[in-house]
Design an enzyme around this catalytic site. Structure first.
Site, PDB file in Angstrom:
ATOM      1  N   HIS A 243      79.907  39.440 -32.593  1.00 59.84           N
ATOM      2  CA  HIS A 243      80.661  39.234 -31.343  1.00 59.84           C
ATOM      3  C   HIS A 243      79.812  38.507 -30.307  1.00 59.84           C
ATOM      4  O   HIS A 243      78.609  38.758 -30.193  1.00 59.84           O
ATOM      5  CB  HIS A 243      81.105  40.589 -30.781  1.00 59.84           C
ATOM      6  CG  HIS A 243      81.876  41.425 -31.761  1.00 59.84           C
ATOM      7  ND1 HIS A 243      81.285  42.416 -32.527  1.00 59.84           N
ATOM      8  CD2 HIS A 243      83.184  41.401 -32.105  1.00 59.84           C
ATOM      9  CE1 HIS A 243      82.202  42.972 -33.308  1.00 59.84           C
ATOM     10  NE2 HIS A 243      83.360  42.376 -33.083  1.00 59.84           N
TER      11      HIS A 243
ATOM     12  N   ASP B 271      74.689  38.972 -33.424  1.00 60.00           N
ATOM     13  CA  ASP B 271      75.810  39.899 -33.648  1.00 60.00           C
ATOM     14  C   ASP B 271      77.091  39.087 -33.894  1.00 60.00           C
ATOM     15  O   ASP B 271      77.224  37.954 -33.408  1.00 60.00           O
ATOM     16  CB  ASP B 271      75.972  40.777 -32.392  1.00 60.00           C
ATOM     17  CG  ASP B 271      76.988  41.889 -32.542  1.00 60.00           C
ATOM     18  OD1 ASP B 271      76.574  43.033 -32.785  1.00 60.00           O
ATOM     19  OD2 ASP B 271      78.209  41.607 -32.397  1.00 60.00           O
TER      20      ASP B 271
ATOM     21  N   ASP C 266      76.992  43.105 -37.953  1.00 60.87           N
ATOM     22  CA  ASP C 266      78.436  43.138 -38.211  1.00 60.87           C
ATOM     23  C   ASP C 266      78.932  41.787 -38.726  1.00 60.87           C
ATOM     24  O   ASP C 266      80.147  41.583 -38.876  1.00 60.87           O
ATOM     25  CB  ASP C 266      79.230  43.622 -36.982  1.00 60.87           C
ATOM     26  CG  ASP C 266      78.721  43.096 -35.671  1.00 60.87           C
ATOM     27  OD1 ASP C 266      77.892  42.166 -35.672  1.00 60.87           O
ATOM     28  OD2 ASP C 266      79.160  43.605 -34.620  1.00 60.87           O
TER      29      ASP C 266
ATOM     30  N   HIS D 283      77.331  43.513 -24.733  1.00 64.61           N
ATOM     31  CA  HIS D 283      78.586  43.266 -23.997  1.00 64.61           C
ATOM     32  C   HIS D 283      78.529  43.765 -22.553  1.00 64.61           C
ATOM     33  O   HIS D 283      79.417  43.437 -21.755  1.00 64.61           O
ATOM     34  CB  HIS D 283      79.763  43.945 -24.708  1.00 64.61           C
ATOM     35  CG  HIS D 283      80.071  43.370 -26.059  1.00 64.61           C
ATOM     36  ND1 HIS D 283      80.405  42.048 -26.257  1.00 64.61           N
ATOM     37  CD2 HIS D 283      80.089  43.944 -27.292  1.00 64.61           C
ATOM     38  CE1 HIS D 283      80.609  41.834 -27.545  1.00 64.61           C
ATOM     39  NE2 HIS D 283      80.425  42.964 -28.201  1.00 64.61           N
TER      40      HIS D 283
HETATM   41  C1  SP5 Z   1      78.286  45.811 -30.040  1.00 64.30           C
HETATM   42  C2  SP5 Z   1      79.549  45.417 -30.740  1.00 64.30           C
HETATM   43  O1  SP5 Z   1      79.517  44.986 -31.887  1.00 64.30           O
HETATM   44  N1  SP5 Z   1      80.712  45.634 -30.100  1.00 64.30           N
HETATM   45  C3  SP5 Z   1      81.957  45.293 -30.697  1.00 64.30           C
HETATM   46  C4  SP5 Z   1      83.122  45.743 -29.907  1.00 64.30           C
HETATM   47  C5  SP5 Z   1      84.418  45.424 -30.603  1.00 64.30           C
HETATM   48  N2  SP5 Z   1      85.541  46.097 -30.022  1.00 64.30           N
HETATM   49  C6  SP5 Z   1      86.824  45.702 -30.496  1.00 64.30           C
HETATM   50  C7  SP5 Z   1      87.005  46.146 -31.895  1.00 64.30           C
HETATM   51  C8  SP5 Z   1      88.379  45.950 -32.439  1.00 64.30           C
HETATM   52  C9  SP5 Z   1      88.579  47.015 -33.481  1.00 64.30           C
HETATM   53  N3  SP5 Z   1      89.421  46.597 -34.500  1.00 64.30           N
HETATM   54  C10 SP5 Z   1      89.751  47.699 -35.379  1.00 64.30           C
HETATM   55  C11 SP5 Z   1      90.216  47.206 -36.687  1.00 64.30           C
HETATM   56  C12 SP5 Z   1      90.562  48.381 -37.539  1.00 64.30           C
HETATM   57  N4  SP5 Z   1      90.950  47.964 -38.826  1.00 64.30           N
HETATM   58 ZN    ZN Z   2      79.349  43.141 -32.645  1.00 65.20          ZN
END
Ligand code: SP5
Ligand code: ZN
Length: 349
Positions: free
Chosen positions: A205, A203, A292, A167
């Site tokens: 994302h 990944d 993930d 990212h």
């Molecule tokens: C490297 C990578 O996988 N980065 C991912 C970043 C995601 N950030 C936003 C995550 C949103 C978190 N949601 C929390 C849900 C709790 N139940």
């Molecule tokens: Zn990710």
């Protein structure tokens, strides 16, 4: 498979990330990497090494991907943060104000808070006392892994580091990432003699940083299979109509899939990405390896299962390319080791 792991990763240990207006415990924890390393030791997939303390040309390598003002900021941000107030040493730094389109990105503000916003895109990526040291040593892992592959000393290598990287852009952090390890590896491969490099990002994302870094380049193809940004983080990039620009027109491929996608459909997208890599004529591959996509991941929405990752590795091996794997996301801590090492074992080298 040669693994370069980051001996300083635990120096980056964020406490909280912003989620729906609240600070919640960080998902991106040191235990993630410890579990992958333990599983690699258990299954003996190949040598485990750490990079040299003084990797030659490391800072020059960083400057090929990231802007000077961003690197300077990240390196010194923690000192600035505690200079504001010594009590800040017990807190992580998080941004809370950002420039919107039409505002000035060219003038560097004096305010630390303003520069935190200028150089980031979310409030989910805490900057801690050891973030720079950990990220810097992680870059050493990625560049060393790439050089080992470029020199043909090994056919494949795994840069096992955190914080993750995909990212992070040329001059911003976010998504738990500070330095873009996959981009650093791709550039090191080019510098080591590779002519056409493909980055395959699996990944959950979208790899917005990697896409942005190479968007106008024709020597690096970027391919990403990910949750549809209409509903999934990072939201503002990763749509199918982003195909590259200028000299890089046609050198970016996004394969967004809806939340809830299972392995059969995910694998079709992977094959589509691998076909594009073949058509591009890549001679070397970088894989942004996030797991993930796992059904048990606490922040993601695909439904891959443990054994599926063996097949993922096998499918990636069908490209028959020298390959650098770079560790990214994967937050189901108990399974992240098994899933990650399954990919490497399925790849089989
Ligand atoms: C490297 C990578 O996988 N980065 C991912 C970043 C995601 N950030 C936003 C995550 C949103 C978190 N949601 C929390 C849900 C709790 N139940
Ligand atoms: Zn990710």
């Amino acid at each position: 498979m040669l693994t370069l792991h980051n001996p300083l990763h635990h120096l980056h240990q964020g406490r909280h990330e912003m989620f729906r207006g609240r600070l919640v415990p960080c998902h991106e924890t040191p235990q993630r990497l410890d579990h992958v390393l333990a599983e690699l030791q258990r299954r003996s997939l190949g040598p485990l090494r750490t990079p040299a303390d003084d990797v030659e040309g490391l800072d020059a390598g960083l400057a090929q991907i990231h802007s000077p003002r961003y690197l300077h900021f990240i390196e010194h941000a923690w000192e600035e943060w505690i200079a504001l107030d010594p009590l800040n040493a017990a807190q992580d730094a998080l941004p809370s104000v950002w420039p919107a389109p039409g505002m000035r990105f060219d003038v560097l503000p004096d305010s630390f808070a303003a520069r935190m916003g200028l150089f980031s895109f979310d409030a989910g990526t805490p900057l801690t006392a050891g973030s720079w040291a950990a990220a810097h040593a992680g870059a050493a892992c990625a560049i060393t892994a790439a050089r080992e592959v470029a020199s043909q000393r090994v056919r494949s290598a795994f840069a096992l580091s955190r914080p993750p990287g995909h990212h992070a852009g040329a001059d911003f952090f976010g998504g738990y990432c500070f330095l873009n390890n996959a981009a650093l590896a791709a550039q090191a491969l080019r510098d080591g003699g590779a002519r056409r490099v493909a980055v395959l990002d699996v990944d959950y994302h979208h790899g917005n940083g990697t896409q942005a870094i190479f968007y106008e380049r024709s020597d690096v193809l970027t391919v990403s299979v990910h949750g549809d940004p209409r509903t999934e983080y990072p939201f503002f990039l990763g749509h199918a109509d982003e195909r590259g620009a200028g000299a890089g027109e046609g050198c970016n491929l996004n394969l967004p899939l809806p939340r809830g996608t299972g392995f059969v459909r995910w694998r079709e997208a992977l094959h589509c990405g691998l076909a594009a890599i073949r058509a591009f004529g890549a001679d070397t591959l970088v894989v942004s390896l996030g797991v993930d996509t796992f059904e048990g991941d606490p922040i993601s929405g695909f439904l891959l299962r443990g054994p599926d990752y063996l097949q993922v590795g096998h499918d990636i091996a069908s490209a028959k390319l020298p390959t650098v794997f770079v560790f990214e996301g994967g937050y189901a801590v108990d399974e992240v080791g098994m899933n990650t090492v399954n990919v490497l074992e399925g790849f089989g080298a």
